[in-house]
Design a protein around this motif. Structure first.
Motif, short mmCIF file in Angstrom:
data_model
loop_
_atom_site.label_atom_id
_atom_site.label_comp_id
_atom_site.label_asym_id
_atom_site.label_seq_id
_atom_site.Cartn_x
_atom_site.Cartn_y
_atom_site.Cartn_z
N ASN A 118 -70.65 66.27 43.11
CA ASN A 118 -71.93 66.71 43.77
C ASN A 118 -73.10 66.63 42.83
O ASN A 118 -72.95 66.11 41.63
N SER A 119 -74.42 66.87 43.38
CA SER A 119 -75.61 66.85 42.29
C SER A 119 -75.39 67.81 41.23
O SER A 119 -76.11 67.59 40.23
N GLY A 120 -74.37 68.71 41.25
CA GLY A 120 -74.42 69.34 40.10
C GLY A 120 -72.94 69.01 38.90
O GLY A 120 -72.52 69.99 38.21
N ASN A 121 -72.53 67.77 39.23
CA ASN A 121 -71.50 67.10 38.42
C ASN A 121 -70.15 68.05 38.90
O ASN A 121 -69.37 68.01 38.04
N GLY A 122 -70.05 68.55 39.79
CA GLY A 122 -68.97 69.32 40.38
C GLY A 122 -68.45 68.87 41.88
O GLY A 122 -68.36 67.79 41.98
N CYS A 123 -68.23 69.76 42.54
CA CYS A 123 -67.42 69.44 43.86
C CYS A 123 -67.91 70.48 44.94
O CYS A 123 -67.75 71.77 44.81
N THR A 124 -68.17 69.80 46.13
CA THR A 124 -68.44 71.00 47.27
C THR A 124 -67.33 70.64 48.22
O THR A 124 -67.03 69.68 48.96
N LEU A 125 -66.73 71.87 48.36
CA LEU A 125 -65.54 72.08 49.27
C LEU A 125 -66.00 72.74 50.66
O LEU A 125 -66.80 73.39 50.74
N ASP A 126 -64.83 73.03 51.38
CA ASP A 126 -64.97 73.72 52.69
C ASP A 126 -65.40 75.33 52.40
O ASP A 126 -66.35 75.73 53.22
N SER A 144 -64.33 62.12 40.46
CA SER A 144 -64.34 61.11 39.57
C SER A 144 -65.24 61.56 38.24
O SER A 144 -66.53 61.73 38.54
N THR A 145 -64.69 61.98 37.09
CA THR A 145 -65.75 61.96 36.10
C THR A 145 -66.34 61.25 35.47
O THR A 145 -67.12 61.32 34.98
N ARG A 146 -65.96 59.91 35.80
CA ARG A 146 -66.93 58.61 35.43
C ARG A 146 -68.19 58.54 36.19
O ARG A 146 -68.97 57.80 35.84
N LYS A 147 -68.09 59.14 37.23
CA LYS A 147 -69.27 59.26 38.13
C LYS A 147 -70.26 60.35 37.77
O LYS A 147 -71.30 60.62 38.35
N ILE A 148 -69.93 61.11 36.69
CA ILE A 148 -70.74 62.29 36.29
C ILE A 148 -72.11 61.86 35.62
O ILE A 148 -71.85 60.75 34.92
N TRP A 163 -65.41 67.23 30.48
CA TRP A 163 -65.76 67.46 32.02
C TRP A 163 -64.39 67.85 32.83
O TRP A 163 -63.57 67.23 32.67
N TRP A 164 -64.46 68.75 33.70
CA TRP A 164 -63.80 69.39 34.46
C TRP A 164 -63.33 68.21 35.79
O TRP A 164 -64.66 67.95 36.49
#
Length: 294
Positions: free
Chosen positions: A125-133, A228-232, A216-217
Motif C-alpha cells: 500500500n502507500s505506506g509500504n505495508g499491506c491493507t487487509l480486510d 512484494s518488497t521489491r515494489k516498496i 523490510w517486512w
C-alpha cells in the motif's frame, strides 16, 4: 531576473496546464522523464541525486525569499498566507471525505522475466505495508504501524481492549472475544519501545519498534499473504534523516536485499569477484575454473 530563467516558461506552462493535480503531478512528470530517458537515478548514488535536487531547490527557494522580502508588499504575503490556510483546510476536508485505501491486490502482470516470482504477491500500500480486510499496516525501516478498526457499535475504552505485544508475537482484539490479530510477527520487535493507543473510540493504533532496522517486512504475521518488497518505495526524506555512516549502511543493506531477491551478486559478492579477477591477472598460470564463492 535572469532572462534565461524565462526561456522555457511558455513550454513549461503548457505542460503544467495539462496537470489537474498541480505541482506534485508536474514534478512527477519531470521525474518520470528523467527515469525513462536518462540515467539520472541509476548513474549516480542515491545520496548524489538527492543532494543535487536539494541544492537546486534550495537555490530557487533563497531567490524566492530574497525577491519577496525586496518587494515590501505585506498585503500580498498576508493574502498568500490566507490562500495557503484555505488550501490546507480544503485538503484536510478532502482527506476526511476520501475513500478508504483499497485492499491490497495481488500482482498479476510483470515487466520482465526476473519478476516472475512476484506474481501472486500483494502490492504494497502507500505506506509500504499491506491493507487487509480487518486491519492494515505500514512501515519504515525503523518501525511498523498497525491500524485495527474494531467492529462494534459501543464506545470503547482502553480497558475493553486486549493487546499483547511479545518480542516475536502479537495479539489484538476485544476482551472475551476472538482476537482480530493473533500470531507470530514477521520479525522481532523491541517490546519496551512498542506502544498502542485507542483512537476515535474504536481504532487500535500500534507502533512496533523493529530490532533489525535493515530489512523490510513482507507481512505482519506469519499467516498473512506476503507483499512484494521489491515494489516498496522508501521515502528519500527518511534516509536523509540518518547520519552519513548509518545512511550508507542502510543503502548498502537495501541494495544487497534487492540483489538477493533478483538472484544477482551482492556488494560483498562483487568485491570478492573483483579480488579474484585481480588475482587471476597477476597469476595467469593458475587454473581458476573450479573456483566458487560460498
Amino acid at each position: 531576473m535572469n532572462i534565461d530563467d524565462e526561456k522555457f516558461d511558455g513550454l513549461l506552462l503548457a505542460i503544467a496546464e495539462k496537470h489537474e493535480n498541480g505541482i506534485p503531478q508536474f514534478l512527477d512528470t519531470i521525474a518520470s522523464f528523467l527515469r525513462r530517458k536518462t540515467d539520472f537515478f541509476t548513474g549516480v548514488s542515491q545520496a548524489e541525486w538527492e543532494g543535487l535536487l536539494l541544492g537546486v531547490f534550495q537555490k530557487q527557494y533563497e531567490k524566492a525569499i530574497t525577491q519577496n522580502s525586496g518587494n515590501g508588499n505585506q498585503s500580498v504575503t498576508k493574502q498568500d498566507n490566507r490562500k495557503a490556510e484555505n488550501i490546507a483546510k480544503r485538503e484536510s476536508r478532502d482527506e476526511e471525505n476520501a475513500p478508504k485505501e483499497e485492499i491490497s491486490k495481488p500482482i498479476n502482470d510483470v515487466d520482465d522475466e526476473s519478476e516472475k516470482e512476484e506474481i501472486g504477491k500483494l502490492k504494497p500500500n502507500s505506506g509500504n505495508g499491506c491493507t487487509l480486510d480487518n486491519y492494515s499496516w505500514t512501515q519504515t525501516l525503523q518501525e511498523v504501524e498497525v491500524k485495527i478498526p474494531l467492529k462494534t457499535s459501543s464506545t470503547l475504552r482502553a480497558r475493553d481492549i486486549d493487546v499483547i505485544i511479545g518480542k516475536s508475537s502479537i495479539k489484538v482484539g476485544l476482551k472475551n472475544q476472538e482476537a482480530v490479530i493473533n500470531g507470530k510477527l514477521c520479525a522481532e520487535v523491541k517490546q519496551e519501545d512498542s506502544v498502542w493507543v485507542l483512537q476515535d473510540n474504536n481504532i487500535v493504533l500500534i507502533t512496533l519498534e523493529k530490532i533489525n532496522k535493515m530489512n523490510w517486512w513482507d507481512r505482519l504475521i506469519s499467516t498473512d499473504p506476503p507483499i512484494s518488497t521489491r515494489k516498496i518505495n522508501p521515502e528519500p526524506s527518511k534516509l536523509s534523516d540518518l547520519d552519513g555512516e548509518t545512511r550508507s549502511l542502510v543503502e548498502k543493506m537495501m541494495y544487497d536485499q534487492r540483489q538477493k531477491e533478483m538472484g544477482l551478486p551482492t556488494s560483498e559478492d562483487k568485491r570478492k569477484i573483483e579480488i579474484l579477477e585481480k588475482f587471476k591477472m597477476q597469476h595467469p598460470e593458475m587454473d581458476f575454473s573450479n573456483c566458487k564463492f560460498n
